[in-house]
Structure formats: structure tokens, C-alpha cells
Scaffold this motif. Structure first.
Motif, PDB file in Angstrom:
ATOM      1  N   ASN A  62      45.834  -7.224  94.206  1.00 27.53           N
ATOM      2  CA  ASN A  62      47.278  -6.975  94.216  1.00 27.53           C
ATOM      3  C   ASN A  62      47.835  -6.978  95.641  1.00 27.53           C
ATOM      4  O   ASN A  62      48.922  -7.511  95.885  1.00 27.53           O
ATOM      5  N   ALA A  63      47.107  -6.374  96.574  1.00 27.31           N
ATOM      6  CA  ALA A  63      47.568  -6.348  97.963  1.00 27.31           C
ATOM      7  C   ALA A  63      47.620  -7.765  98.536  1.00 27.31           C
ATOM      8  O   ALA A  63      48.553  -8.106  99.264  1.00 27.31           O
ATOM      9  N   ASN A  64      46.633  -8.588  98.199  1.00 26.78           N
ATOM     10  CA  ASN A  64      46.655  -9.970  98.663  1.00 26.78           C
ATOM     11  C   ASN A  64      47.849 -10.715  98.078  1.00 26.78           C
ATOM     12  O   ASN A  64      48.548 -11.437  98.789  1.00 26.78           O
ATOM     13  N   ASN A  65      48.107 -10.538  96.799  1.00 29.00           N
ATOM     14  CA  ASN A  65      49.255 -11.201  96.171  1.00 29.00           C
ATOM     15  C   ASN A  65      50.562 -10.724  96.789  1.00 29.00           C
ATOM     16  O   ASN A  65      51.470 -11.526  97.022  1.00 29.00           O
ATOM     17  N   SER A  66      50.684  -9.446  97.073  1.00 31.39           N
ATOM     18  CA  SER A  66      51.898  -8.914  97.700  1.00 31.39           C
ATOM     19  C   SER A  66      52.093  -9.499  99.093  1.00 31.39           C
ATOM     20  O   SER A  66      53.215  -9.808  99.500  1.00 31.39           O
ATOM     21  N   TRP A  67      51.002  -9.648  99.825  1.00 28.36           N
ATOM     22  CA  TRP A  67      51.093 -10.212 101.168  1.00 28.36           C
ATOM     23  C   TRP A  67      51.622 -11.636 101.098  1.00 28.36           C
ATOM     24  O   TRP A  67      52.484 -12.021 101.875  1.00 28.36           O
TER      25      TRP A  67
END
Length: 164
Positions: A62-67
């Protein structure tokens, strides 16, 4: 399990997953550190979960997608410009390591995440579905689309009715 024990045992695997998701060593380390900082704050809740590792992996994806969503431009600097890979099959010349990673990094986020979680983390569809918050059928659909995209980028024609 304490947070320190978790990081000691699973930290390298989380960094490896982040490297495969981001394609960049430095970004992967930053992403992992960011996720572990958030996990530390909520560790009491996370550690009571049935599978804390699935929870933290999901945080990482999720953090990668948000980035990616936050970036104003998705352009990446490259040494050489490749118009289109030469026609071939994935097991031959086109499949050299660097070329394959360029192809995988060009996939949409979900498709890339499914391939990484399945083939590098060796997870089953149900676990991947848990991490990506979707159904196992959706996981299989993303995998099939990823393989179709890879075939297309390699210039391999799709066979009618065939599955990857």
C-alpha cells in the motif's frame, strides 16, 4: 514476538520485497523504513493478528502504491532508450535479467505486485489476495494480464484461448 524480534527476522525479506516492488535499492530502503516506523506505532495490534507478516507486507504494498500516486511524473531516467523489445520468447534472449526487470517495472502496480508476491515471495493466491485486499480470482486475473502485457511487450503473439 516483540517488534525488535520481528524486524530482526523479517527485515531483510521486507527490504527484498520493497526492492522488487520499487526497482530501486534506495527507494526500497526508505519505503521499508517508513512502513516499519508506522508498524512500530501499531505493533501491539499488529502482533495480535493471525499473520502479522501478511499485515506488514500489505502495509508495504500500500505504501508503494501511495508513493506512485503522489509522484507528479512517472518518468524514470535510463541510460539507453529502447523503442520496443525484439520479437522472441521469454525463455530466450529477451529474458535476460535486466531486460526482464525493465519489462516487469513497466507493468501496472497491481500486476507487478502479484508477480513479485507469487514468484519471488512464493505466496499462494489466497495470501496475495489478503495482502492486496482483493479476491483470489482478482489475483489470478492480474497475473494473466501481467503475462499478456509481458508477451505483448516482447512481441509474442497471443494464442487464441490460451492462458499464460
Amino acid at each position: 514476538m516483540t517488534f525488535e524480534e520481528y524486524v530482526g527476522s523479517r527485515g531483510p525479506a521486507l527490504i527484498r520485497l520493497a526492492r522488487l516492488l520499487t526497482g530501486d535499492d534506495h527507494r526500497a530502503e526508505d519505503l521499508t523504513q517508513e512502513v516499519l516506523a508506522r508498524a512500530y506505532v501499531h505493533w501491539r495490534k499488529i502482533s495480535r493478528a493471525d499473520r502479522p507478516d501478511v499485515y506488514v507486507r500489505r502495509m508495504l504494498v500500500n505504501a508503494n502504491n501511495s508513493w506512485w500516486r503522489r509522484r507528479s511524473s512517472r518518468e524514470l531516467a535510463v541510460d539507453t532508450v529502447v523503442d520496443r523489445p525484439q520479437r522472441g520468447d521469454l525463455s530466450g534472449e529477451v529474458a535476460d535479467r535486466d531486460q526482464m526487470w525493465r519489462l516487469i517495472l513497466g507493468l501496472p502496480d497491481r500486476q507487478r505486485a502479484v508477480l513479485v508476491l507469487r514468484y519471488y515471495e512464493d505466496l499462494d493466491d489466497a495470501t496475495i489476495a489478503q495482502i492486496l485486499d482483493c479476491s483470489p480470482v482478482t489475483v489470478r486475473t492480474h497475473a494473466m494480464r501481467a503475462f499478456a502485457n509481458l508477451r505483448e511487450r516482447c512481441g509474442i503473439p497471443a494464442k487464441n484461448g490460451s492462458r499464460p
